[in-house]
Enzyme design. Structure first.
Site, PDB file in Angstrom:
ATOM      1  N   GLU A  58       0.875  -1.251  -0.052  1.00 44.84           N
ATOM      2  CA  GLU A  58       0.020   0.020   0.000  1.00 44.84           C
ATOM      3  C   GLU A  58       0.909   1.208  -0.022  1.00 44.84           C
ATOM      4  OE1 GLU A  58      -3.480   0.142   2.760  1.00 44.84           O
ATOM      5  OE2 GLU A  58      -3.155  -1.981   3.198  1.00 44.84           O
ATOM      6  N   HIS A  96      -8.516   9.463   3.289  1.00 43.39           N
ATOM      7  CA  HIS A  96      -8.293   8.222   2.255  1.00 43.39           C
ATOM      8  C   HIS A  96      -8.560   8.743   0.768  1.00 43.39           C
ATOM      9  CE1 HIS A  96      -7.880   4.534   0.422  1.00 43.39           C
ATOM     10  NE2 HIS A  96      -7.642   3.761   1.961  1.00 43.39           N
ATOM     11  N   ARG A 113      -0.349   8.593   1.712  1.00 43.96           N
ATOM     12  CA  ARG A 113      -1.734   8.917   1.573  1.00 43.96           C
ATOM     13  C   ARG A 113      -2.243  10.394   1.471  1.00 43.96           C
ATOM     14  NH1 ARG A 113      -5.050   5.047   5.442  1.00 43.96           N
ATOM     15  NH2 ARG A 113      -4.530   3.597   3.788  1.00 43.96           N
ATOM     16  N   HIS A 151     -10.960   9.792   7.224  1.00 45.66           N
ATOM     17  CA  HIS A 151     -10.784   8.156   7.142  1.00 45.66           C
ATOM     18  C   HIS A 151     -10.268   7.821   8.533  1.00 45.66           C
ATOM     19  CE1 HIS A 151      -9.820   4.182   6.300  1.00 45.66           C
ATOM     20  NE2 HIS A 151      -8.573   4.079   6.208  1.00 45.66           N
TER      21      HIS A 151
HETATM   22  C1  SIN Z   1      -7.056   0.420   2.977  1.00 50.69           C
HETATM   23  O1  SIN Z   1      -7.453  -0.713   2.921  1.00 50.69           O
HETATM   24  O2  SIN Z   1      -7.003   1.395   2.136  1.00 50.69           O
HETATM   25  C2  SIN Z   1      -7.096   0.926   4.267  1.00 50.69           C
HETATM   26  C3  SIN Z   1      -5.788   0.667   5.095  1.00 50.69           C
HETATM   27  C4  SIN Z   1      -5.813   1.602   6.237  1.00 50.69           C
HETATM   28  O3  SIN Z   1      -6.404   2.545   6.419  1.00 50.69           O
HETATM   29  O4  SIN Z   1      -4.441   1.664   6.936  1.00 50.69           O
END
Ligand code: SIN
Length: 535
Positions: free
Chosen positions: A125, A244, A292, A353
């Protein structure tokens, strides 16, 4: 003396942090009560009350036998994402404790996706330099964790471990500056009840419902921040509210909205505008997998430039999307976006988020108030700095839950003073929709002194309201927390991580040092925390 309900540990909240703490403390022989604002966890319930349940991507953890990864690398990715405010002294032990905590979670029944040889499957991620995020059911990691802990909790209930559902905490009980218990209400009793304990742990989750649209469940109303502030605890970094980049866009929708996991980009998804142009090209070397805050700002800038209401997540390069991302697919179907197959381009916008700041605490959850612990999203340990690294949240909740149980074990047997619960007084509470619209308009991804001052004045003028219903208590918690968020955002005259000031667009990198400010109930700065070097 009147009869008292006494236990060794009160846990407020039933997500990953709260249940981990409760189970660990009960296993050590403590008498534990869990006060759960939501209904009892049940396997057949599609909606649950904890943010844990809705976590998709997974848990970031360094596997000891992964030659590509190390604690140092995970720490360094966390520091880079945190934009100079991450506290390395808190970060390292939390990350280092990740693997033993996961091992314990697996022993409690959590199942993660594995390859044929039994090793964990890992995804990537934003902000992670390697694939280190373990997951379950594709994108149903939080649901799996909640199932495992919920089932174990149900199986472990006995006279020493109890769970009171639909219980909303009205106040913490305080004697001589020490927290000695909690007062709560349930809908069937109507009246306030009291439990005493030498240790109270707040594991109440976040504050997404400060905003009109959020990825958080309905109960994420900043309850723990408000309880802690009223008990005299300190908060920090509340200005860093993480948006997010990919929340499902539905015109005009309010409340909880479907998250499209960042792992979709980790598996080949691309952020594009209506013309198919990349949203993040030229913005950051990690492109769509940049931290992010960077990606959310890029999405917002693209929408401003085009005048469009959303951008798109192009999933044409993601293999077998519906099998790999069943939770996202179900969310799209429920929203009427994917009747037959999931469309190749999913409309998305940034959505509130995660609260990176919170109640100032050690990695074991200890706050400035004796007897009061916090764990998970409600806490500010310094792990997240100005912007949380993806999938570090379940990790933090899990590790802090274990650590907090250790603190409660050590505090067991301390004398607990007998104080009467105060009447639940009227509290300032703004109309929720008005508050959310103000916060969404003036305290979201772009902020200015004028917008913040306008919001502060409106919040200050919130009328006192009788605390009759759960909604009243939640509105009061949102109002108090919004005041603290706005005070912190006004005080930070720079743009850093999740906090962007249009009137102060640059980093204030004085001598290469960044500062967190610690605030009290009145929104006054108590002290600075100067411990981070800008990266
Ligand atoms: C996601 O799955 O994008 C969220 C994961 C997170 O907030 O750490």
């Amino acid at each position: 003396m009147r009869e008292r309900d006494n236990v060794d540990l009160i846990v407020v909240g039933a997500g990953i942090a709260g249940l981990t703490a409760a189970l660990s403390a009960a296993a050590a022989g403590l008498r534990v009560v869990v006060l759960n604002k939501g209904p009892r966890w049940r396997a057949d319930r599609g909606e649950q009350s904890t943010s844990t349940f809705y976590a998709q991507g997974g848990i970031a953890v360094v596997e000891p036998d992964n030659p590509e990864d190390s604690i140092d690398l995970h720490v360094s990715d966390t520091l880079a994402a945190g934009a100079g405010l991450t506290d390395v002294h808190a970060t390292r032990p939390i990350i280092a404790d990740g693997w033993p905590a996961i091992t314990e979670l697996v022993a409690r029944g959590a199942e993660f996706d594995r390859d044929a040889d039994g090793s964990f499957r890992r995804t990537r991620e934003g902000g992670h330099s390697v694939r280190r995020i373990i997951h379950s059911g594709g994108d149903a990691t939080g649901a799996q964790v909640q199932r495992a802990l919920g089932q174990m909790m149900t199986a472990s209930l006995n006279s020493a471990l109890t769970c009171i559902d639909d219980a909303v905490v009205t106040d913490l009980l305080i004697a001589d500056g020490t927290v000695v218990g909690a007062a709560y209400r349930t809908p069937d009793s109507g009246r306030v009840r009291v439990i005493y304990a030498p240790t109270v742990l707040l594991a109440t989750g976040g504050a997404g419902h400060l905003y009109a649209a959020t990825t958080n469940p309905a109960g994420a109303t900043a309850d723990g921040i408000a309880l802690a502030l009223r008990a005299g605890a300190h908060v920090a970094d509340l200005e860093f509210i993480q948006f997010h980049p990919t929340m499902l866009y539905l015109p005009g929708a309010r409340g909880r909205r479907t998250l499209i996991s960042e792992a979709v980009r980790g598996e080949g998804g691309r952020l594009v505008d209506a013309r198919g142009e990349s949203v993040t090209a030229g913005i950051h070397p990690m492109g769509d997998l940049a931290p992010r805050d960077v990606v959310s700002r890029a999405v917002q800038a693209s929408m401003q430039a085009s005048g469009d209401d959303c951008v798109y997540l192009d999933i044409s390069e993601v293999d077998d999307f519906e099998r790999r991302f069943p939770t996202v697919t179900a969310g799209l179907r429920a929203a009427g976006i994917a009747d037959g197959h999931v469309p190749q381009r999913i409309p998305v916008v940034p959505g509130a988020h995660y609260l990176c700041g919170g109640v100032v605490a050690s990695p074991s959850g200890q706050t400035s108030v004796p007897g009061l612990l916090v764990a998970g999203e409600v806490a500010r340990t310094g792990l997240h700095g100005a912007n949380r690294l993806a999938s570090n949240s379940l990790l933090e909740g899990l590790v802090m839950g274990r650590n907090a149980a250790g603190v409660a074990i050590r505090r067991t047997g301390l004398p607990v003073a007998d104080v009467s619960p105060p009447e639940v007084e009227d509290r300032p509470a703004m109309d929720r929709k008005v508050l959310q619209d103000l916060m969404s308009g003036k305290v979201a991804l772009a902020r200015s002194a004028a917008g913040l001052a306008e919001t502060a004045a409106a919040l200050l003028a919130a009328p006192n309201r009788a605390m009759t219903t759960v909604g009243d208590l939640e509105d009061a918690a949102l109002t108090l927390t919004a005041r603290a968020v706005v005070a912190a955002a006004l005080a930070r005259e720079e743009s850093r991580g999740c906090h962007s000031r249009v009137d102060f667009p640059a980093l204030d990198a004085l001598d290469g040092v960044a500062t967190s400010r610690v605030f009290n109930f009145d929104g006054q700065t108590v002290r600075p925390i100067v411990e981070a070097v800008c990266v």
